[in-house]
Design a protein around this motif. Structure first.
Motif, mmCIF file in Angstrom:
data_model
loop_
_atom_site.group_PDB
_atom_site.id
_atom_site.type_symbol
_atom_site.label_atom_id
_atom_site.label_comp_id
_atom_site.label_asym_id
_atom_site.label_seq_id
_atom_site.Cartn_x
_atom_site.Cartn_y
_atom_site.Cartn_z
ATOM 1 N N ALA A 1 -7.755 2.554 1.424
ATOM 2 C CA ALA A 1 -8.275 3.468 0.710
ATOM 3 C C ALA A 1 -9.573 3.118 0.252
ATOM 4 C CB ALA A 1 -7.565 3.671 -0.619
ATOM 5 N N HIS A 2 -10.651 4.033 0.167
ATOM 6 C CA HIS A 2 -12.123 3.517 -0.264
ATOM 7 C C HIS A 2 -12.272 2.563 -1.327
ATOM 8 C CE1 HIS A 2 -16.357 3.972 -0.888
ATOM 9 N NE2 HIS A 2 -16.166 4.098 -1.843
ATOM 10 N N ILE A 3 -11.418 2.977 -2.434
ATOM 11 C CA ILE A 3 -11.481 1.905 -3.519
ATOM 12 C C ILE A 3 -10.919 0.510 -3.512
ATOM 13 C CG2 ILE A 3 -12.066 3.868 -5.369
ATOM 14 C CD1 ILE A 3 -9.382 3.075 -6.625
ATOM 15 N N ARG A 4 -9.876 0.682 -2.706
ATOM 16 C CA ARG A 4 -8.977 -0.495 -2.465
ATOM 17 C C ARG A 4 -9.984 -1.538 -1.612
ATOM 18 N NH1 ARG A 4 -2.474 -1.122 -2.093
ATOM 19 N NH2 ARG A 4 -2.375 -3.234 -2.440
ATOM 20 N N ARG A 5 -10.628 -1.012 -0.534
ATOM 21 C CA ARG A 5 -11.589 -1.839 0.495
ATOM 22 C C ARG A 5 -12.599 -2.167 -0.375
ATOM 23 N NH1 ARG A 5 -11.807 -1.354 5.883
ATOM 24 N NH2 ARG A 5 -10.141 -0.291 7.027
ATOM 25 N N ALA A 6 -13.291 -1.298 -1.324
ATOM 26 C CA ALA A 6 -14.407 -1.757 -1.718
ATOM 27 C C ALA A 6 -14.405 -2.619 -3.216
ATOM 28 C CB ALA A 6 -15.139 -0.423 -2.506
ATOM 29 N N ASN A 7 -13.171 -2.785 -3.272
ATOM 30 C CA ASN A 7 -12.775 -3.740 -4.694
ATOM 31 C C ASN A 7 -11.340 -4.054 -4.732
ATOM 32 O OD1 ASN A 7 -12.610 -5.511 -6.871
ATOM 33 N ND2 ASN A 7 -13.207 -3.710 -8.271
ATOM 34 N N PRO A 8 -10.935 -5.100 -3.647
ATOM 35 C CA PRO A 8 -9.384 -5.165 -3.570
ATOM 36 C C PRO A 8 -8.751 -5.852 -4.804
ATOM 37 C CG PRO A 8 -10.533 -6.201 -1.754
ATOM 38 C CD PRO A 8 -11.582 -5.933 -2.743
ATOM 39 N N ARG A 9 -9.630 -6.056 -5.867
ATOM 40 C CA ARG A 9 -9.124 -6.530 -7.101
ATOM 41 C C ARG A 9 -8.203 -7.574 -7.179
ATOM 42 N NH1 ARG A 9 -9.415 -1.790 -11.302
ATOM 43 N NH2 ARG A 9 -10.707 -0.433 -10.325
ATOM 44 N N ASN A 10 -8.308 -8.634 -6.438
ATOM 45 C CA ASN A 10 -7.735 -9.869 -6.271
ATOM 46 C C ASN A 10 -8.323 -11.020 -6.776
ATOM 47 O OD1 ASN A 10 -9.011 -10.156 -3.964
ATOM 48 N ND2 ASN A 10 -7.282 -9.817 -2.894
ATOM 49 N N ALA A 11 -7.431 -12.364 -6.932
ATOM 50 C CA ALA A 11 -8.337 -13.442 -7.529
ATOM 51 C C ALA A 11 -8.544 -14.400 -6.167
ATOM 52 C CB ALA A 11 -7.531 -13.872 -8.685
ATOM 53 N N ASP A 12 -8.759 -15.625 -6.542
ATOM 54 C CA ASP A 12 -9.253 -16.729 -5.509
ATOM 55 C C ASP A 12 -8.212 -16.719 -4.449
ATOM 56 O OD1 ASP A 12 -11.287 -16.780 -6.690
ATOM 57 O OD2 ASP A 12 -11.269 -18.920 -7.444
ATOM 58 N N LEU A 13 -6.613 -16.702 -4.763
ATOM 59 C CA LEU A 13 -5.831 -17.057 -3.856
ATOM 60 C C LEU A 13 -4.920 -15.834 -3.426
ATOM 61 C CD1 LEU A 13 -4.593 -20.471 -5.429
ATOM 62 C CD2 LEU A 13 -5.906 -20.120 -3.152
ATOM 63 N N ALA B 1 -11.613 3.423 16.256
ATOM 64 C CA ALA B 1 -11.967 3.116 14.768
ATOM 65 C C ALA B 1 -11.798 4.308 14.030
ATOM 66 C CB ALA B 1 -13.148 2.528 14.782
ATOM 67 N N ASP B 2 -11.073 5.365 14.474
ATOM 68 C CA ASP B 2 -11.239 6.717 13.766
ATOM 69 C C ASP B 2 -9.867 6.951 13.128
ATOM 70 O OD1 ASP B 2 -9.699 7.059 16.052
ATOM 71 O OD2 ASP B 2 -11.056 8.785 16.740
ATOM 72 N N ARG B 3 -9.180 6.032 12.846
ATOM 73 C CA ARG B 3 -7.747 6.114 12.220
ATOM 74 C C ARG B 3 -7.891 6.079 10.696
ATOM 75 N NH1 ARG B 3 -3.934 4.779 17.053
ATOM 76 N NH2 ARG B 3 -5.172 6.188 18.409
ATOM 77 N N PHE B 4 -6.561 6.685 10.099
ATOM 78 C CA PHE B 4 -6.337 6.226 8.472
ATOM 79 C C PHE B 4 -5.034 6.340 8.462
ATOM 80 C CE2 PHE B 4 -5.529 7.733 4.212
ATOM 81 C CZ PHE B 4 -6.111 6.583 3.436
ATOM 82 N N SER B 5 -4.527 5.168 8.033
ATOM 83 C CA SER B 5 -3.022 4.796 8.019
ATOM 84 C C SER B 5 -2.698 4.911 6.620
ATOM 85 C CB SER B 5 -2.598 3.948 8.735
ATOM 86 O OG SER B 5 -3.402 2.566 8.400
ATOM 87 N N ALA B 6 -1.434 5.141 6.239
ATOM 88 C CA ALA B 6 -0.878 5.044 4.718
ATOM 89 C C ALA B 6 0.604 4.710 5.064
ATOM 90 C CB ALA B 6 -0.888 6.236 4.162
ATOM 91 N N GLY C 1 0.878 -1.145 0.043
ATOM 92 C CA GLY C 1 -0.193 0.079 0.146
ATOM 93 C C GLY C 1 0.860 1.369 -0.046
ATOM 94 N N LEU C 2 1.992 1.158 -0.668
ATOM 95 C CA LEU C 2 2.752 2.563 -0.695
ATOM 96 C C LEU C 2 2.513 3.431 -1.571
ATOM 97 C CD1 LEU C 2 6.386 0.754 -0.567
ATOM 98 C CD2 LEU C 2 5.279 2.039 1.346
ATOM 99 N N ARG C 3 1.773 3.091 -2.694
ATOM 100 C CA ARG C 3 1.140 3.996 -3.548
ATOM 101 C C ARG C 3 -0.240 4.315 -3.215
ATOM 102 N NH1 ARG C 3 3.454 5.297 -8.331
ATOM 103 N NH2 ARG C 3 5.142 4.440 -8.934
ATOM 104 N N CYS C 4 -1.100 3.229 -3.170
ATOM 105 C CA CYS C 4 -2.437 3.428 -2.713
ATOM 106 C C CYS C 4 -2.801 2.619 -1.271
ATOM 107 C CB CYS C 4 -3.507 2.855 -3.853
ATOM 108 S SG CYS C 4 -5.056 2.676 -3.268
ATOM 109 N N PRO C 5 -2.982 3.605 -0.166
ATOM 110 C CA PRO C 5 -3.134 2.711 1.152
ATOM 111 C C PRO C 5 -4.209 1.624 1.090
ATOM 112 C CG PRO C 5 -3.147 5.247 1.143
ATOM 113 C CD PRO C 5 -3.057 4.882 -0.251
ATOM 114 N N LEU C 6 -3.753 0.617 1.849
ATOM 115 C CA LEU C 6 -4.646 -0.610 1.868
ATOM 116 C C LEU C 6 -6.095 -0.371 2.471
ATOM 117 C CD1 LEU C 6 -2.087 -2.926 3.871
ATOM 118 C CD2 LEU C 6 -2.368 -2.686 1.463
#
Ligand code: HEM
Length: 508
Positions: free
Chosen positions: A339-351, A463-468, A332-337
């Motif tokens: 980030a809204h779009i990374r949470r909403a669609n982590p774009r990975n496959a089955d494994l 639960a009020d943090r945001f880390s990058a 998550g150095l470029r896009c924090p783990l």
């Protein structure tokens, strides 16, 4: 009914898709129909309501040239089915989430983050006696909504009370915080070409089986999502199609979907002013923090470098901004783990990443690999995609105006709408396990930076943090994030196929 083959290349054994029976919203976002209003109705006269539903000129999913000037879509809650007089056993053959409703259970409200300021008891609509029966969604080309709305409201008068009018605003494709929206969508396999399978798929693809969104077709597991199947004696007039997987049954679900509607108020001045404080008044830093929270820049560019190999099959111009996954950025150095779009669609496959060898697969599958187990939480994106169809509302303000306090206290935000065949596996999973949960991808004390309600979880854990993550040193962590989005209302609807709507409006 005539069937339309979407693609000549479709396998001869695969039945074609019945576009005339599908409500247009499944296939079109109606982007050119920049005017829209969502009418939330309560049934006041059952017979008159049934008559209107039986005759309503629903816009279907057939491509027409020119496109229709206006579109009308209709969806019904479980309370609406009851008010129409649909038999209780039929209602209970829909999914439990739909039957119980979005605000029907405290456990569900907790999982969805509907607590504190989001508590259904405080909603303007969608809980208790304010649960709508029917949603009528109207879309129109510029200048045509007023006339359409007037005509439809006149027609509705006999059978319904209009409980809520959710007006929408055309903010030129930008959501109220100021980010371009509507970029990433799953591509539906309308030609039914995608091989259905229940085996591991090793890379992220955007093409999604039709059955993920439309009931009555195979989903990403190669299975038909459970839905209302009726004995033929329940459909004496033979209105409904037969089920593809169970031809002895009439398929009330076929060509329908579940529709989630949530009114999400956005505190735009609060968002930009908070970021300004974290950035110490530095404009570039402020915008960088905002982009980190979303995972895209204001103009929609992703924070991840685009890859040609991950390009989706679609020729939609927006798709060029979607040609990426997160394999090149595991920390998550470029896009924090988070980030809204990374949470909403982590774009990975089955494994999980790295699980290439048989031994490694086995170790991970058996659960002996701790870090991989955490990553498993975000695996298999293809089972958790959402087809988003939301519309903005309220008067738009620019980030600069918001910083100056313009529009403070005004109601603006997103009428979030998404479609999916499985409420639990799609909307509820994404909302609870990925967006609201504080345990996501190894993180512990933060939920979605845009949507989180910031309420401490058990044992007072914040639960009020945001880390990058930072390349050379500890993660950067913002603490004390205010709540930026508040839920003002919501409900689960069934968006039936057009024959199913006619069936539901008949006598049973
Ligand atoms: C006011 C509330 C919200 C705001 C301001 C917001 C904003 C955004 C923005 C700016 C994007 C990037 C543009 C795009 O890819 O289309 C996005 C993407 C997305 N959002 Fe939201 N969103 C909100 C609520 C939600 C909710 C409630 C969900 C799901 C439960 C959700 C799910 C998604 C998904 C699935 C994507 C696409 C991610 C991808 O495929 O890369 N959003 N949102």
């Amino acid at each position: 009914m005539a069937r339309v083959a979407v693609s000549m290349a479709a396998a001869p054994t695969t039945p074609a898709v019945e576009l005339e029976d599908i409500q247009g919203l499944m296939r079109f976002a109606y982007k050119h129909h920049t005017e829209a209003v969502f009418l939330l109705l309560r049934i006041t006269d059952r017979a008159a309501a049934r008559t209107w539903l039986a005759r309503a000129a629903i816009t279907d999913a057939v491509t027409r040239d020119p496109a229709p000037n206006t579109a009308l879509q209709v969806a019904v809650t479980s309370g609406g089915l009851r008010a129409l007089g649909v038999a209780e056993d039929i209602i209970h053959s829909f999914s439990p989430e739909f039957v119980e409703g979005m605000a029907g259970d405290p456990g569900r409200s907790r999982r969805l983050g509907d607590q504190g300021a989001n508590d259904p008891a405080r909603w303007q609509w969608g809980s208790g006696k304010r649960i709508p029966h029917v949603a009528v969604l109207l879309y129109a080309l510029p200048g045509l909504l007023r006339g359409l709305q007037h005509t439809i409201e006149e027609q509705l008068r006999a059978g319904f009370e209009i409980a809520v009018r959710l007006t929408t605003a055309n903010l030129d494709g930008v959501e109220p915080f100021g980010f371009v929206d509507g970029i990433s969508q799953p591509e539906l396999d309308w030609s039914r070409q995608r091989a259905v399978r229940d085996v591991g798929q090793r890379s992220y693809v955007n093409l999604s089986c039709l059955g993920e969104y439309l009931l009555g077709y195979p989903n990403e597991y190669g299975l038909y999502t459970p839905r209302a199947l009726l004995g033929p004696h329940r459909d004496a007039q033979e209105i409904l199609p037969r089920a593809e997987d169970a031809p002895e049954s009439c398929d009330l679900g076929r060509n329908g979907s579940y529709l989630v509607l949530r009114q999400l108020r956005q505190d735009v001045p609060g968002f930009w002013q908070a970021l300004d404080r974290y950035a110490g008044g530095d404009a570039a830093r402020r915008e960088q923090l905002a982009s980190a929270m979303v995972g895209r820049k204001l103009d929609g560019q992703p924070l991840i470098v685009l890859q040609s190999s991950a390009a989706p099959a679609s020729d939609d111009p927006q798709s060029s901004m979607n040609a990426f996954d997160y394999r090149s950025d595991p920390q998550g150095l470029r896009c924090p783990l988070g980030a809204h779009i990374r949470r909403a669609n982590p774009r990975n496959a089955d494994l999980p990443p790295g699980a290439d060898g048989i031994v490694s697969r086995l170790v991970r599958t058996l659960g002996f690999d701790g870090p991989a187990r955490e990553r498993d939480l975000v695996a298999s994106t293809r089972f958790h995609r959402l087809l988003r169809r939301g519309r903005e509302y309220g008067v738009g303000v620019t980030p600069a105006q918001a910083l100056a306090g313009t529009g403070a206290g005004e109601d603006r935000g997103l009428h979030f709408v998404c479609l999916g065949a499985n409420l639990q596996r799609q909307f509820e999973f994404v909302q609870s396990a990925w967006l609201m949960s504080t345990k996501f991808d190894g993180m512990r004390e933060e939920s979605d930076p845009l949507l989180g309600n910031r309420l401490p979880v058990a044992a007072g854990m914040p639960a009020d943090r945001f880390s990058a993550a930072q390349p050379n040193g500890p993660s950067q962590c913002l603490t004390g994030l205010p709540q930026f989005v508040t839920v003002l209302g919501g409900a689960y609807f069934f968006l039936p196929g057009i024959r199913a709507l006619r069936f539901l409006s008949g006598t049973h």
